[in-house]
Enzyme design. Structure first.
Site, mmCIF file in Angstrom:
data_model
loop_
_atom_site.group_PDB
_atom_site.id
_atom_site.type_symbol
_atom_site.label_atom_id
_atom_site.label_comp_id
_atom_site.label_asym_id
_atom_site.label_seq_id
_atom_site.Cartn_x
_atom_site.Cartn_y
_atom_site.Cartn_z
ATOM 1 N N LYS A 160 0.872 -1.185 0.000
ATOM 2 C CA LYS A 160 0.000 0.000 0.000
ATOM 3 C C LYS A 160 0.906 1.230 0.000
ATOM 4 C CE LYS A 160 -4.232 1.680 2.236
ATOM 5 N NZ LYS A 160 -5.058 1.844 1.051
HETATM 6 N N1 PPE Z 1 -7.790 -1.484 -3.029
HETATM 7 C C1 PPE Z 1 -7.240 -0.259 -2.972
HETATM 8 C C2 PPE Z 1 -6.511 0.254 -4.151
HETATM 9 C C3 PPE Z 1 -7.372 0.485 -1.806
HETATM 10 O O1 PPE Z 1 -6.815 1.695 -1.743
HETATM 11 C C4 PPE Z 1 -8.097 -0.035 -0.706
HETATM 12 C C5 PPE Z 1 -8.250 0.764 0.546
HETATM 13 C C6 PPE Z 1 -8.652 -1.322 -0.817
HETATM 14 C C7 PPE Z 1 -8.471 -2.014 -1.996
HETATM 15 C C8 PPE Z 1 -9.397 -1.973 0.317
HETATM 16 O O2 PPE Z 1 -8.500 -2.360 1.329
HETATM 17 P P1 PPE Z 1 -8.954 -2.429 2.867
HETATM 18 O O3 PPE Z 1 -9.167 -1.020 3.293
HETATM 19 O O4 PPE Z 1 -7.829 -3.087 3.552
HETATM 20 O O5 PPE Z 1 -10.207 -3.216 2.917
HETATM 21 N N2 PPE Z 1 -8.234 2.152 0.395
HETATM 22 C C9 PPE Z 1 -8.004 2.998 1.548
HETATM 23 C C10 PPE Z 1 -7.733 4.438 1.134
HETATM 24 C C11 PPE Z 1 -8.874 5.216 0.627
HETATM 25 C C12 PPE Z 1 -8.541 6.667 0.401
HETATM 26 O O6 PPE Z 1 -9.245 7.311 -0.400
HETATM 27 O O7 PPE Z 1 -7.594 7.185 1.028
HETATM 28 C C13 PPE Z 1 -9.120 2.863 2.564
HETATM 29 O O8 PPE Z 1 -10.209 2.404 2.253
HETATM 30 O O9 PPE Z 1 -8.856 3.210 3.707
#
Ligand code: PPE
Length: 308
Positions: A160
């Site tokens: 990330k």
């Molecule tokens: N894919 C991506 C590209 C992504 O950024 C997130 C979270 C996810 C999947 C889902 O992952 P999880 O949160 O572990 O279920 N994106 C984060 C950032 C959003 C933002 O705009 O800043 C979030 O949801 O916190």
């Protein structure tokens, strides 16, 4: 508008400082070369005070992302967890979003990051519904992005990293300018990958499908939690490559993410998904999810960390 007030507390390299003092030098490596790793998780209101959802899993992913980029966090995972708890407590919210950050700070410029310090920060703020107030109930309209997700062996999707979000920004801006709430990216092979900041599930004939980690997706913690909740309800979950057109004929499609939570998708490329409203599986798993995070059902998986 900034969600921070000047006295909001930010954790920086081991100390809580007021927002107005939580600044970094303009020559920091991160500003020039995107050298950051981050996390995002929510603390939910429960009868026992705020509870962080899956803190351990988020900290683990943070450390893994840093490992991929050869960044050594100068704290143990336990110390980092403690810092997150302290930051949430210091800001006094009943519920909030938490943003742990690890970045290369100020040392010297030039691509090689290694001469620069690995700095850490934790920010918290109140973040409402990510994709709009009505999104969770009514669903959103999305498009397949003309931008693809990172090719394997270019930008590691399992990390990330802040830099990955330049790609996400292209997906998001295009979707918004075209009148959609979000975009879905394909990977370089043309299979479904994920949204700009969400993982994706579809439901077809009673089975749930989500792209595998080899489809250039972030290993989402909400994705993992939703897989568990679906299986507990007897819904089979398959991780397999998904062709684009399978979305159009699905009974349901929904996004998952810490910010987006569980957001139903009611149309893709102006094709109505199912009956164009939140489907029964999305509704069920939302119910199970919010029952757990808000402490209405027992925390049978040890997903909650109480802050009080
Ligand atoms: N894919 C991506 C590209 C992504 O950024 C997130 C979270 C996810 C999947 C889902 O992952 P999880 O949160 O572990 O279920 N994106 C984060 C950032 C959003 C933002 O705009 O800043 C979030 O949801 O916190």
């Amino acid at each position: 508008m900034s969600p921070f007030n000047p006295e909001a507390k930010v954790w920086m390299n081991g100390r809580l400082v007021p927002w107005k003092d939580a600044n970094i030098p303009i020559a920091s490596h991160v500003v020039h070369y995107g050298t950051s790793i981050f996390e995002g998780l929510r603390a939910y209101e429960t009868p026992r005070g705020p509870a962080l959802f899956r803190l351990d899993a988020h900290t683990r992913r943070l450390f893994n992302s840093c490992k991929i980029y050869r960044m050594t966090i100068p704290y143990t995972p336990d110390e980092f967890n403690r810092a997150v708890i302290d930051t949430v407590r210091a800001n006094g919210f009943r519920s909030c979003y938490v943003r742990p950050l690890v970045y290369r700070g100020y040392g010297t410029l030039g691509v090689d990051p290694s001469p620069n310090p690995v700095d850490c920060a934790i920010l918290v703020w109140e973040w409402g519904k990510y994709l709009g107030e009505e999104a969770l109930e009514k669903g959103i309209d999305v498009k397949i992005s003309t931008w693809q997700r990172m090719a394997p062996n270019t930008f590691p999707a399992l990390a990330k990293a802040g830099a990955n979000y330049m790609n996400s920004q292209l997906i998001k801006m295009e979707a918004l300018l075209d009148g959609y709430a979000e975009g879905i990216a394909l990977n370089v092979r043309g299979h479904i990958s994920e949204g700009s900041g969400e993982n994706l599930f579809l439901v077809l004939d009673g089975t749930a499908y989500t792209p595998p980690l080899s489809s250039s997706v972030l290993p989402g913690i909400t994705r993992d939690s939703v897989m568990t909740l679906l299986r507990e309800r007897g819904v089979p979950v398959v991780q397999d490559t998904i062709p684009r057109e399978m979305l159009y004929i699905a009974d349901e499609v929904f996004f998952t993410g810490s910010a987006a939570e569980i957001t139903p998708i009611r149309s893709i490329d102006k094709i109505t998904i199912g009956s164009g409203v939140r489907g029964p599986v999305a509704k069920m798993v939302q119910g199970d999810f919010f029952d757990v995070v808000n402490g209405r059902t027992p925390d049978r998986h040890g997903w909650l960390t109480f802050v009080a």
